[in-house]
Design a protein around this motif. Structure first.
Motif, PDB file in Angstrom:
ATOM      1  N   GLY A 139      18.010  -0.932  -2.660  1.00 20.38           N
ATOM      2  CA  GLY A 139      17.285  -1.242  -3.767  1.00 20.38           C
ATOM      3  C   GLY A 139      16.622   0.070  -4.240  1.00 20.38           C
ATOM      4  O   GLY A 139      16.754   1.175  -3.753  1.00 20.38           O
ATOM      5  N   ALA A 140      15.368  -0.105  -4.887  1.00 17.97           N
ATOM      6  CA  ALA A 140      14.493   1.040  -5.201  1.00 17.97           C
ATOM      7  C   ALA A 140      14.101   1.744  -4.130  1.00 17.97           C
ATOM      8  O   ALA A 140      13.915   3.137  -4.172  1.00 17.97           O
ATOM      9  CB  ALA A 140      13.332   0.513  -6.327  1.00 17.97           C
ATOM     10  N   GLU A 141      13.660   1.260  -2.997  1.00 18.27           N
ATOM     11  CA  GLU A 141      12.981   1.838  -1.890  1.00 18.27           C
ATOM     12  C   GLU A 141      14.026   2.837  -1.162  1.00 18.27           C
ATOM     13  O   GLU A 141      13.867   3.965  -0.560  1.00 18.27           O
ATOM     14  CB  GLU A 141      12.572   0.984  -0.866  1.00 18.27           C
ATOM     15  N   GLN A 142      15.202   2.437  -1.218  1.00 19.92           N
ATOM     16  CA  GLN A 142      16.316   3.193  -0.726  1.00 19.92           C
ATOM     17  C   GLN A 142      17.032   4.325  -1.646  1.00 19.92           C
ATOM     18  O   GLN A 142      17.718   5.192  -1.204  1.00 19.92           O
ATOM     19  CB  GLN A 142      17.434   2.340  -0.099  1.00 19.92           C
ATOM     20  N   ARG A 143      16.804   4.052  -3.094  1.00 17.16           N
ATOM     21  CA  ARG A 143      17.295   5.158  -3.897  1.00 17.16           C
ATOM     22  C   ARG A 143      17.077   6.473  -3.857  1.00 17.16           C
ATOM     23  O   ARG A 143      18.164   7.112  -3.574  1.00 17.16           O
ATOM     24  CB  ARG A 143      17.110   4.552  -5.324  1.00 17.16           C
ATOM     25  N   PRO A 144      15.945   7.044  -3.546  1.00 12.21           N
ATOM     26  CA  PRO A 144      15.803   8.463  -3.186  1.00 12.21           C
ATOM     27  C   PRO A 144      16.516   8.870  -2.223  1.00 12.21           C
ATOM     28  O   PRO A 144      17.016  10.117  -2.094  1.00 12.21           O
ATOM     29  CB  PRO A 144      14.378   8.762  -3.221  1.00 12.21           C
ATOM     30  N   TRP A 145      16.611   8.092  -1.070  1.00 11.93           N
ATOM     31  CA  TRP A 145      17.463   8.656   0.116  1.00 11.93           C
ATOM     32  C   TRP A 145      18.821   8.420   0.183  1.00 11.93           C
ATOM     33  O   TRP A 145      19.676   9.459   0.735  1.00 11.93           O
ATOM     34  CB  TRP A 145      16.794   7.810   1.160  1.00 11.93           C
ATOM     35  N   ARG A 146      19.384   7.726  -0.654  1.00  8.93           N
ATOM     36  CA  ARG A 146      20.704   7.693  -0.954  1.00  8.93           C
ATOM     37  C   ARG A 146      21.059   8.839  -1.658  1.00  8.93           C
ATOM     38  O   ARG A 146      22.319   9.571  -1.292  1.00  8.93           O
ATOM     39  CB  ARG A 146      20.971   6.472  -1.846  1.00  8.93           C
ATOM     40  N   GLU A 147      20.341   9.063  -2.612  1.00 10.56           N
ATOM     41  CA  GLU A 147      20.623  10.509  -3.632  1.00 10.56           C
ATOM     42  C   GLU A 147      20.477  11.576  -2.659  1.00 10.56           C
ATOM     43  O   GLU A 147      21.181  12.644  -2.920  1.00 10.56           O
ATOM     44  CB  GLU A 147      19.488  10.482  -4.703  1.00 10.56           C
ATOM     45  N   LEU A 148      19.584  11.573  -1.919  1.00 10.39           N
ATOM     46  CA  LEU A 148      19.338  13.027  -0.909  1.00 10.39           C
ATOM     47  C   LEU A 148      20.641  12.886  -0.007  1.00 10.39           C
ATOM     48  O   LEU A 148      21.171  14.296   0.013  1.00 10.39           O
ATOM     49  CB  LEU A 148      18.103  12.710  -0.060  1.00 10.39           C
ATOM     50  N   ASP A 176       0.684  -1.121  -0.135  1.00  9.50           N
ATOM     51  CA  ASP A 176       0.095  -0.091  -0.032  1.00  9.50           C
ATOM     52  C   ASP A 176       0.842   1.282   0.012  1.00  9.50           C
ATOM     53  O   ASP A 176       1.563   1.392   0.782  1.00  9.50           O
ATOM     54  CB  ASP A 176      -0.786   0.063   1.078  1.00  9.50           C
ATOM     55  N   PRO A 177       0.927   2.379  -1.091  1.00  8.09           N
ATOM     56  CA  PRO A 177       1.799   3.079  -1.138  1.00  8.09           C
ATOM     57  C   PRO A 177       1.391   4.476  -0.028  1.00  8.09           C
ATOM     58  O   PRO A 177       2.008   5.389  -0.281  1.00  8.09           O
ATOM     59  CB  PRO A 177       1.623   3.675  -2.317  1.00  8.09           C
ATOM     60  N   LEU A 178       0.338   4.198   0.727  1.00  3.28           N
ATOM     61  CA  LEU A 178       0.071   5.370   1.607  1.00  3.28           C
ATOM     62  C   LEU A 178       0.610   5.125   2.976  1.00  3.28           C
ATOM     63  O   LEU A 178       0.535   4.319   3.784  1.00  3.28           O
ATOM     64  CB  LEU A 178      -1.513   5.456   1.666  1.00  3.28           C
ATOM     65  N   PRO A 179       1.315   6.373   3.185  1.00  2.00           N
ATOM     66  CA  PRO A 179       1.784   6.172   4.734  1.00  2.00           C
ATOM     67  C   PRO A 179       0.954   6.229   5.844  1.00  2.00           C
ATOM     68  O   PRO A 179      -0.178   6.680   5.601  1.00  2.00           O
ATOM     69  CB  PRO A 179       2.843   7.345   4.951  1.00  2.00           C
ATOM     70  N   ARG A 180       1.267   5.684   6.888  1.00  2.33           N
ATOM     71  CA  ARG A 180       0.347   5.540   8.042  1.00  2.33           C
ATOM     72  C   ARG A 180       0.377   6.626   8.794  1.00  2.33           C
ATOM     73  O   ARG A 180       1.357   7.110   9.782  1.00  2.33           O
ATOM     74  CB  ARG A 180       0.582   4.159   9.060  1.00  2.33           C
ATOM     75  N   LEU A 181      -0.529   7.711   9.060  1.00  8.12           N
ATOM     76  CA  LEU A 181      -0.595   8.883   9.520  1.00  8.12           C
ATOM     77  C   LEU A 181      -1.618   9.059  10.746  1.00  8.12           C
ATOM     78  O   LEU A 181      -0.969   9.736  11.575  1.00  8.12           O
ATOM     79  CB  LEU A 181      -1.065  10.086   8.576  1.00  8.12           C
ATOM     80  N   ARG A 182      -2.761   8.429  10.806  1.00  7.96           N
ATOM     81  CA  ARG A 182      -3.459   8.635  11.970  1.00  7.96           C
ATOM     82  C   ARG A 182      -3.001   7.606  12.905  1.00  7.96           C
ATOM     83  O   ARG A 182      -2.430   6.625  12.773  1.00  7.96           O
ATOM     84  CB  ARG A 182      -4.878   8.503  11.586  1.00  7.96           C
ATOM     85  N   PRO A 183      -3.324   8.042  14.396  1.00  5.64           N
ATOM     86  CA  PRO A 183      -3.090   7.031  15.518  1.00  5.64           C
ATOM     87  C   PRO A 183      -3.976   5.896  15.378  1.00  5.64           C
ATOM     88  O   PRO A 183      -5.323   6.190  15.131  1.00  5.64           O
ATOM     89  CB  PRO A 183      -3.641   7.712  16.652  1.00  5.64           C
ATOM     90  N   ALA A 229       2.487   7.884  -6.365  1.00  6.52           N
ATOM     91  CA  ALA A 229       3.005   7.795  -4.879  1.00  6.52           C
ATOM     92  C   ALA A 229       4.482   7.621  -4.618  1.00  6.52           C
ATOM     93  O   ALA A 229       5.187   6.757  -5.406  1.00  6.52           O
ATOM     94  CB  ALA A 229       2.061   6.752  -4.138  1.00  6.52           C
ATOM     95  N   PRO A 230       4.922   8.246  -3.808  1.00  7.22           N
ATOM     96  CA  PRO A 230       6.584   7.932  -3.433  1.00  7.22           C
ATOM     97  C   PRO A 230       6.535   6.369  -3.178  1.00  7.22           C
ATOM     98  O   PRO A 230       5.839   5.680  -2.393  1.00  7.22           O
ATOM     99  CB  PRO A 230       6.545   8.766  -2.020  1.00  7.22           C
ATOM    100  N   VAL A 231       7.880   5.846  -3.387  1.00  8.01           N
ATOM    101  CA  VAL A 231       8.077   4.499  -3.192  1.00  8.01           C
ATOM    102  C   VAL A 231       8.358   4.152  -1.503  1.00  8.01           C
ATOM    103  O   VAL A 231       8.014   2.999  -1.278  1.00  8.01           O
ATOM    104  CB  VAL A 231       9.160   3.869  -4.083  1.00  8.01           C
ATOM    105  N   SER A 232       8.680   5.148  -0.880  1.00  7.48           N
ATOM    106  CA  SER A 232       8.975   4.585   0.514  1.00  7.48           C
ATOM    107  C   SER A 232       9.038   6.010   1.308  1.00  7.48           C
ATOM    108  O   SER A 232       9.178   7.047   0.952  1.00  7.48           O
ATOM    109  CB  SER A 232      10.242   3.944   0.637  1.00  7.48           C
ATOM    110  N   TYR A 233       9.254   5.894   2.611  1.00  5.10           N
ATOM    111  CA  TYR A 233       9.421   6.883   3.585  1.00  5.10           C
ATOM    112  C   TYR A 233      10.253   6.633   4.633  1.00  5.10           C
ATOM    113  O   TYR A 233      10.800   5.362   4.850  1.00  5.10           O
ATOM    114  CB  TYR A 233       7.837   7.125   4.326  1.00  5.10           C
ATOM    115  N   VAL A 234      10.775   7.582   5.287  1.00  6.95           N
ATOM    116  CA  VAL A 234      11.958   7.685   6.548  1.00  6.95           C
ATOM    117  C   VAL A 234      11.504   8.271   7.768  1.00  6.95           C
ATOM    118  O   VAL A 234      10.365   9.040   7.618  1.00  6.95           O
ATOM    119  CB  VAL A 234      13.047   8.362   5.868  1.00  6.95           C
TER     120      VAL A 234
END
Length: 639
Positions: free
Chosen positions: A431-440, A23-30, A454-459
């Motif tokens: 892999g792909a989930e870590q790629r944007p964070w490695r680049e950042l 599911d590409p949606l981050p868990r935001l609500r309690p 949607a973004p592929v991952s979150y940190v």
């Protein structure tokens, strides 16, 4: 006959419903289970104090694993098989490292509940969970974020020089590294004289600050009406899922019911044995009518012991069948944890590692004692089979590098830089989930895209928030900073970042974040409208549609919910959860004929949550006075 162990990789073919895409949606609500009320008159102060530690709002930064269905087809699962001619242990590193099977080869007896299928269901912190075998739970109360994910696995060396299965992974919720070494030693004092599987667990905190620690080894065992679960202690802390936990004696009640027989419990329940402090070898056993069964024991660090039963009522049996195939027998769970109950977290100091050794062994005891009314005699009959010595948990072999890598886990440990010789996280795992964070991290900029996908991952964490703040600002940097603030409960900051993201580019992802923020503030009508706009921006994503429908119903707008349903693509409308919400909207909008038609046609909700009774309530609302059909009855308690 030689009892020297062998380790062989293999493929295990099972009817499988694949876990499916994230599911590409981050868990935001309690959204995690709310705290239970611990009875101050019967639950010790130490347990209540530990229960105040370690609460989290959500499972962020993990994404949910809810892309599965109910159709199964044969699939091969990588397996690691330990065999010494006496016991055979089968581990599945691709499914959380689960010990899928433990067979006593002398008798052909399966000591665990071995599920004949792989069927995910919504019982874990990340949704997908599998019944059966032994599961390793780290993180917070619930089935672990890694329970349906691949672990690293390798061949290592056991204390006796034989082969060991080593599995490890980085757990992102707490920032901890866990490692499991399993081996089959020669029978002797360390095994209780007969065959046994040894499992050494290590949980390491690589951070410079303490971390809340939650660990439970969850062991599924076959259940019959005569299966009895025994452990030390004169009482247990019990709950029947009504929101309260209190002490009960380990003895038959006045009405004759004895909860140590899980197959005779009417409703689902948890019982946490009050193991006396200082018990050198905590243990728990599932004993059949003939005195045979499984004995689980450990060194003192793993103090807690628990029994879980589904109950023999219609809902409990429905859940047990939902997790496997019809006709496969029910099961119970015996569990071992670092705390006395699963409502607690202990504190793992900065830079520290805690270790313990677990033993899984066949049990053969006198049934006249194990099933007798004298609890001391019953427990004594089991305790006499316990190991009389133990392997050294600090042995040098456990710190040695593994001999050969057999399975690869996630790239998050490599990104976090937490490798050790004994538990390496190779660069190749990125892999792909870590790629944007490695680049950042490498360039100071986050690649943003056009917002269609949607973004592929979150940190999570201060490091990433700082890097995002220093990066060139875009819709994506603001969106990620909004998510970081939202999941930390900083709603004003989250609101500002969502607004800035939407000003840069109107994406459904920031709209959805703002919708959930508005809902958390109690502005339900505004939240529902924002959620409807988000769903319209990504009409093929069933999770967004279901979330929008839920908010529209929460806001008291069932007619608007039905209008949204009519705009959805067919494949989204046909998703089980969307059909359930559609039927509910029809009931609340007064369109009973539409609701009844959906229910009579029949549908399944693959991601129905454990304890969720929406289907039975929906049927009762649509068909007042009529009994709830079996397919819709998942009620686990009398309420």
């Amino acid at each position: 006959m030689s009892t020297r162990a062998r380790l062989e990789p293999a493929d295990l073919t099972l009817p499988t419903a694949a876990v499916g895409p994230l599911d590409p949606l981050p868990r935001l609500r309690p959204e995690l289970d709310q705290p239970y009320l611990l009875d101050p008159d019967s639950v010790p102060a130490g347990v209540r104090e530990n229960a105040e530690r370690g609460a989290v709002r959500s499972i962020h930064p993990y994404l949910l694993q809810d892309g599965y269905g109910r159709d199964r087809s044969p699939a091969d699962h990588p397996a690691l098989v330990l065999d010494n001619g006496l016991l055979r242990a089968v581990f599945l590193p691709g499914l959380g490292g689960r010990l899928w099977s433990l067979t006593d080869l002398r008798t052909g007896t399966e000591l665990l509940y071995r599920n004949p299928v792989v069927q995910p269901a919504n019982l874990a912190l990340r949704n997908a969970w599998l019944a059966g075998g032994v599961e390793w739970n780290l993180g917070t109360r619930g089935h672990a974020p890694t329970t349906c994910s691949p672990l690293f696995a390798a061949e290592a060396t056991a204390p006796d020089g034989g082969p060991a299965v080593r599995m490890w992974e980085y757990e992102r919720l707490r920032g901890l590294v866990f490692r499991i070494d399993a081996w089959l030693p020669e029978p002797g004092a360390e095994t209780g004289g007969g065959p046994a599987l040894k499992v050494r667990v290590e949980v390491r905190n690589p951070a410079r600050r303490p971390a809340p620690l939650y660990w439970w080894s969850n062991i599924a065992v076959p259940e019959t009406p005569d299966t009895r679960v025994l452990a030390p202690g004169e009482r247990a802390f019990a709950t029947g899922y009504e929101g309260r936990i209190g002490a009960v004696p380990v003895a038959a009640a006045e009405d004759g019911r004895d909860w140590t027989y899980p197959g005779r419990s009417e409703y689902a329940g948890d019982w946490f044995f009050d193991i006396p402090e200082g018990t050198p070898r905590p243990w728990e056993a599932a004993v059949e009518a003939d005195g045979t069964g499984l004995l689980h024991s450990s060194t003192a660090r793993l103090r807690g012991r628990k029994l879980f039963a589904w109950g023999v009522n219609a809902g409990g049996r429905r859940w047990a069948e939902w997790l496997t195939e019809r006709g496969n027998g029910p099961y119970a769970e015996i569990q071992g944890g670092v705390a006395q109950t699963q409502f607690e977290h202990l504190e793992l100091p900065a830079g520290a590692a805690w270790r313990w050794i677990e033993t899984y062994q066949p049990l053969a005891a006198d049934p006249a004692l194990t099933h007798g009314a004298d609890l001391d005699a019953a427990r004594g009959a089991v305790a006499s089979a316990l190991p009389r010595a133990e392997a050294d948990a600090e042995a040098a072999c456990f710190d040695a590098a593994p001999a050969r890598l057999l399975h690869t886990g996630s790239g998050w440990g490599a990104l976090a830089g937490v490798s050790t010789a004994a538990a390496p996280f190779p660069e190749e795992s990125l892999g792909a989930e870590q790629r944007p964070w490695r680049e950042l991290r490498a360039t100071g900029a986050l690649p943003d895209g056009d917002g269609t996908a949607a973004p592929v991952s979150y940190v999570t964490g201060e490091e990433w928030d700082g890097l995002l703040a220093a990066a060139p600002q875009s819709w994506l940097t603001h969106y990620h900073r909004g998510v970081l603030a939202h999941t930390a409960g900083r709603l004003d900051a989250a609101d500002a970042h969502y607004a800035a993201s939407l000003a840069e580019r109107a994406t459904p992802w920031a709209r959805r974040g703002r919708a959930l923020l508005l809902a958390e503030r109690g502005l339900l009508a505004e939240a529902a409208e924002e959620a409807r706009a988000a769903a319209s921006g990504a009409p093929g994503l069933w999770q967004l549609a279901a979330e929008a429908l839920g908010l529209l119903l929460e806001a008291g707008l069932p007619a608007a919910a039905l209008e949204l349903v009519d705009t959805l693509p067919t494949e989204v409308r046909e998703r089980g959860r969307v059909r359930m919400l559609t039927a509910r909207a029809a009931v609340e909008a007064g369109e009973l004929a539409r609701a009844r038609k959906l229910l009579e046609e029949g549908f399944e909700v693959p991601d129905l949550r454990e304890g969720e009774v929406a289907l039975s309530r929906l049927w009762t609302a649509a068909f007042p006075g009529e009994p709830v059909p079996e397919r819709y009855d998942f009620r686990m308690s009398a309420g």
